[in-house]
Write a protein that holds these residues in place. Structure first.
Motif, PDB file in Angstrom:
ATOM      1  N   THR A  12       0.830  -1.206   0.000  1.00  0.00           N
ATOM      2  CA  THR A  12       0.000   0.000   0.000  1.00  0.00           C
ATOM      3  C   THR A  12       0.863   1.254   0.000  1.00  0.00           C
ATOM      4  O   THR A  12       0.587   2.219  -0.712  1.00  0.00           O
ATOM      5  CB  THR A  12      -0.959  -0.016   1.205  1.00  0.00           C
ATOM      6  OG1 THR A  12      -1.745  -1.212   1.122  1.00  0.00           O
ATOM      7  CG2 THR A  12      -1.879   1.186   1.202  1.00  0.00           C
ATOM      8  N   ASP A 131      -6.289  -1.380  -4.491  1.00  0.00           N
ATOM      9  CA  ASP A 131      -5.592  -2.141  -3.450  1.00  0.00           C
ATOM     10  C   ASP A 131      -6.458  -3.326  -3.023  1.00  0.00           C
ATOM     11  O   ASP A 131      -7.681  -3.292  -3.182  1.00  0.00           O
ATOM     12  CB  ASP A 131      -5.332  -1.209  -2.254  1.00  0.00           C
ATOM     13  CG  ASP A 131      -4.174  -1.696  -1.382  1.00  0.00           C
ATOM     14  OD1 ASP A 131      -3.609  -2.768  -1.674  1.00  0.00           O
ATOM     15  OD2 ASP A 131      -3.838  -0.990  -0.412  1.00  0.00           O
ATOM     16  N   GLU A 132      -5.826  -4.360  -2.506  1.00  0.00           N
ATOM     17  CA  GLU A 132      -6.516  -5.560  -1.998  1.00  0.00           C
ATOM     18  C   GLU A 132      -7.351  -6.242  -3.100  1.00  0.00           C
ATOM     19  O   GLU A 132      -8.457  -6.714  -2.862  1.00  0.00           O
ATOM     20  CB  GLU A 132      -7.425  -5.209  -0.799  1.00  0.00           C
ATOM     21  CG  GLU A 132      -6.711  -4.527   0.357  1.00  0.00           C
ATOM     22  CD  GLU A 132      -5.890  -5.481   1.226  1.00  0.00           C
ATOM     23  OE1 GLU A 132      -5.833  -6.694   0.920  1.00  0.00           O
ATOM     24  OE2 GLU A 132      -5.278  -5.004   2.189  1.00  0.00           O
TER      25      GLU A 132
END
Ligand SMILES: Nc1ncnc2c1ncn2[C@@H]1O[C@H](COP(=O)(O)OP(=O)(O)OP(=O)(O)O)[C@@H](O)[C@H]1O
Ligand SMILES: [Mg+2]
Length: 351
Positions: A12, A131-132
């Protein structure tokens, strides 16, 4: 580019830094964080809305930003069927028949084309940060990959920069086999010993404080170079030291604070989401040490048949606790989680 790596390695942080650089280079950027139970389509629609309004406000002739908003409107219209009364204010009529089939694998690429053409018309480029990514389901990932494939085929100015757990390349490949050629998957991992020491030494030196060599060596031994742990040990050592250089004893004092803190937060939040069957499985896995394990080894440690572990294994993969680095292998997604499991469940009794 899709960054992959375990929890706390700095994905991140890197993604944010890349975004900062992209913005400095003149890209329009859009940042999304995927969640376990949040569908992709409404999430992305909300962000594309702001992006299209921004494109619409930019100077230049043309109608493609308006058209993008119309396509988005029809996309959102079809979402209502799937997600209930989802709506976003657009103040424009839909372009009926585009991106509103209700099939995400058709609609998302069409929506992306409309957005990308609007960007192209304004001589703008769009960088999409997600993200993720591993949390998106099969269909969502497939749609996203197809959308990016279309961007590449048509040479439209939209790029995707994502991050996710090490399961991501596998998930992407299952969704669309050409994903591995479409994206690069840089692996973000622990830092080397040299880099770990620099990560601690240089910011301290910039503030006029040194680290003793044996203090740094001890931090590396404990953290194995994992960025999040380096950060924690660096932080506590800094706070506890009373003079420069920060000494080995300061690091030892820090360890006494860091381990309970990690156990209470970083590790505990993950542990608390486990059922007792899942805990037993992970405890058995931990007893075999760090590194990848075969399911059969874990089954042997638990004195059960490997086939009986299928469901709990799948659950743990879904929860992002473990992943399969190679077929049949299983490894923890969180560094040092094996040691935590042993600390937390010192007794491991096979029933
Ligand atoms: N370049 C860096 N400089 C300083 N600290 C860093 C750096 N990279 C990572 N860290 C430290 O590591 C921590 C974890 O980084 P980050 O949140 O980016 O990891 P992640 O890979 O995204 O983890 P997760 O999979 O849990 O989201 C940060 O909060 C920070 O303490
Ligand atoms: Mg992260």
């Amino acid at each position: 580019m899709l960054l992959t790596g375990l929890r706390g390695v700095g994905k991140t942080v890197l993604l944010n830094e890349i975004e900062r650089q992209a913005r400095a280079a003149g890209y329009l950027t859009m940042t999304i964080e995927a969640h376990e139970d949040k569908p992709l389509a409404p999430l992305i629609a909300t962000h594309l809305r702001s992006l299209l309004f921004e494109l619409d406000r930019m100077a230049g002739a043309g109608f493609k930003a308006k058209r993008g908003l119309q396509v988005l409107r029809s996309f959102v219209g079809s979402l209502k069927l799937a997600y209930g009364d989802f709506s976003i204010g657009l103040g424009i009529d839909p372009e009926v028949g585009t991106a509103d089939s209700g099939d995400l694998e058709i609609d998302l690429p069409n929506l992306f084309v409309a957005v990308a053409e609007a960007a192209e018309e304004r001589n703008a480029a769009v960088a999409l940060f997600i993200d993720e990514l591993q949390y998106f389901n099969h269909k969502e990932l497939a749609a996203l990959i197809m959308a990016m494939h279309r961007m590449q085929q048509r040479q439209l100015p939209v790029v995707l920069l994502g991050a996710g757990l090490p399961t991501l390349p596998g998930l992407a490949g299952e969704s669309k086999s050409y994903a591995e050629r479409l994206f690069s998957f840089p692996l973000v991992g622990a830092l080397s010993e040299d880099d770990s020491m620099r990560a601690l030494r240089e910011p301290a030196l910039a503030a006029g404080v040194a680290f003793a060599d044996d203090a740094l060596a001890e931090i590396f031994r404990l953290t194995r170079g994992y960025p999040y742990f380096l950060q924690e040990w660096g932080y506590q050592s800094w706070n506890l030291a009373t003079k420069s250089p920060i000494a080995l004893q300061d690091v030892r004092n820090a360890t006494a604070v860091v381990i309970p803190r990690l156990d209470e937060s970083f590790f505990r939040v993950r542990y608390d989401r486990l059922t007792s069957g899942e805990k037993t499985f992970l405890r058995a896995m931990a007893s075999l040490g760090a590194g990848a394990r075969r399911t059969s080894e874990i089954a042997a440690a638990m004195r059960v048949k490997p086939s009986s572990l299928g469901p709990v294994r799948d659950k743990l993969i879904k929860k992002g606790m473990v992943y399969s680095p190679a077929h049949g292998d299983l490894a923890f997604t969180v560094p040092l989680f094996d040691e935590f499991m042993i600390r937390t469940m010192p007794e491991f009794i096979v029933t």
